[in-house]
Design an enzyme around this catalytic site. Structure first.
Site, PDB file in Angstrom:
ATOM      1  N   GLU A  81       0.494  -0.904   0.124  1.00  0.00           N
ATOM      2  CA  GLU A  81      -0.118  -0.232  -0.425  1.00  0.00           C
ATOM      3  C   GLU A  81       0.954   1.184  -0.109  1.00  0.00           C
ATOM      4  O   GLU A  81       0.045   2.490   0.166  1.00  0.00           O
ATOM      5  CB  GLU A  81      -0.664  -0.001   1.410  1.00  0.00           C
ATOM      6  CG  GLU A  81      -1.654  -0.818   0.846  1.00  0.00           C
ATOM      7  CD  GLU A  81      -3.114  -0.735   0.509  1.00  0.00           C
ATOM      8  OE1 GLU A  81      -2.984  -0.166  -0.036  1.00  0.00           O
ATOM      9  OE2 GLU A  81      -4.373  -1.637   0.659  1.00  0.00           O
ATOM     10  N   GLU A 112       8.582 -21.636   7.386  1.00  0.00           N
ATOM     11  CA  GLU A 112       8.799 -20.352   7.932  1.00  0.00           C
ATOM     12  C   GLU A 112      10.293 -21.519   8.736  1.00  0.00           C
ATOM     13  O   GLU A 112      11.202 -20.502   9.681  1.00  0.00           O
ATOM     14  CB  GLU A 112       7.612 -20.458   9.697  1.00  0.00           C
ATOM     15  CG  GLU A 112       8.177 -21.501  10.309  1.00  0.00           C
ATOM     16  CD  GLU A 112       6.861 -21.213  11.227  1.00  0.00           C
ATOM     17  OE1 GLU A 112       7.478 -21.382  12.285  1.00  0.00           O
ATOM     18  OE2 GLU A 112       5.852 -20.727  10.656  1.00  0.00           O
TER      19      GLU A 112
END
Length: 298
Positions: A81, A112
């Site tokens: 954004e 991960e």
């Protein structure tokens, strides 16, 4: 290893699946609200992190977001954004996500733990960058590996975790602990922990935008207006800030090639785009200061 809050059983969990659906919904909402309350204990650190991000951007360095799983999705949501909201060049923002950014609904959990992938991903990090790392547990190997490399390279390290006294927070220049309560669905950190992380990230990047002069009276005056909605918003901002009719705001925006800040100065009476840009440069991009300078110039 001590039990982590994010792995504990929520007080309302026993019998949850046997409750009426409406009651389950109320419990889930309550869990989200409680998670957001946890952010209030970290507002000072969040502010410091936002200022650190602004410092990196001013110096021409990168913002690097790094995480795995649900935390990675929260990081990606904030990072993607920044260009549209604050006009940051997209190439100055990096997203490092364990296993890569998903291109489908599949997001394997084992990535991960892949420290080799983390080492390779961290090659993009340089001195002076602001590196934002997230891990609900505070122990994710992918995030820990990148945090260590970032420190060694002289980057500014910002770490967010939902458990206190965890390894990730010890590696940070700015440690942000978001002590969310146990999840209603035990261990499902896409819920409360993720909500708290998203709120903290939004606060950090918005504080960064304010520090960079990209916010004026709550308006995103450095936005990239690339659709009809945003072009209309840009024109309304220029009209409101400069106190001019909408048509004059649109004319100023056209001359300024869609950029709100110089358009405001043109709408206020700056004789040409060159002067508007010079005033903004002298004001370090801060519209309020440039407006004051324009009045003095007149």
């Amino acid at each position: 290893m001590p039990q982590r809050k994010t792995e504990e059983l929520h007080a309302s969990a026993p019998g949850l699946d046997a409750r009426p659906v409406e009651e389950i919904g109320a419990i889930l909402l309550s869990g989200q609200i409680d998670a957001l309350r946890a952010v209030s204990s970290a507002t000072s650190d969040i502010a410091r992190a936002g200022q650190m991000m602004a410092k990196a951007v001013r110096a021409g360095r990168q913002l690097v977001y790094a995480a795995a799983g649900s935390s990675g999705l929260m990081a990606m949501a904030d990072a993607c954004e920044l260009a549209g909201t604050f006009g940051l060049a997209p190439e100055r923002t990096r997203i490092l996500m364990a296993g890569g950014i998903p291109t489908s609904a599949a997001m394997p959990g084992d990535t991960e733990d892949d420290t080799q992938d983390a080492k390779e991903a961290a090659e993009v990090i340089h001195a002076g960058d602001a590196v934002i790392l997230l891990s609900a547990s505070g122990r994710t190997p992918y995030a820990l590996t990148i945090a260590g490399i970032a420190r060694d390279r002289g980057a500014h390290v910002i770490c967010l975790a939902n458990n206190p006294d965890t390894p990730l927070l010890t590696l940070a220049d700015v440690a942000i602990c978001l002590p969310t309560p146990p999840e209603v669905i035990s261990g499902s950190t896409r819920m409360g922990a993720g909500t708290a992380q998203k709120a903290a990230l939004n606060m950090m990047s918005t504080i960064m935008g304010v520090a960079l002069g990209h916010v004026h009276d709550g308006m995103m005056v450095n936005l990239h207006a690339d659709n009809d909605k945003l072009r209309d918003r840009a024109a309304r901002m220029v009209a409101d800030i400069a106190s001019v009719p909408h048509e004059r705001a649109e004319t100023a925006l056209a001359i300024a090639k869609g950029r709100v800040k110089p358009a405001v100065l043109l709408a206020m009476g700056a004789p040409n785009l060159t002067l508007a840009e010079e005033l903004l440069t002298q004001a370090d991009g801060r519209l309020r200061a440039a407006m004051a300078a324009l009045h003095s110039h007149a």
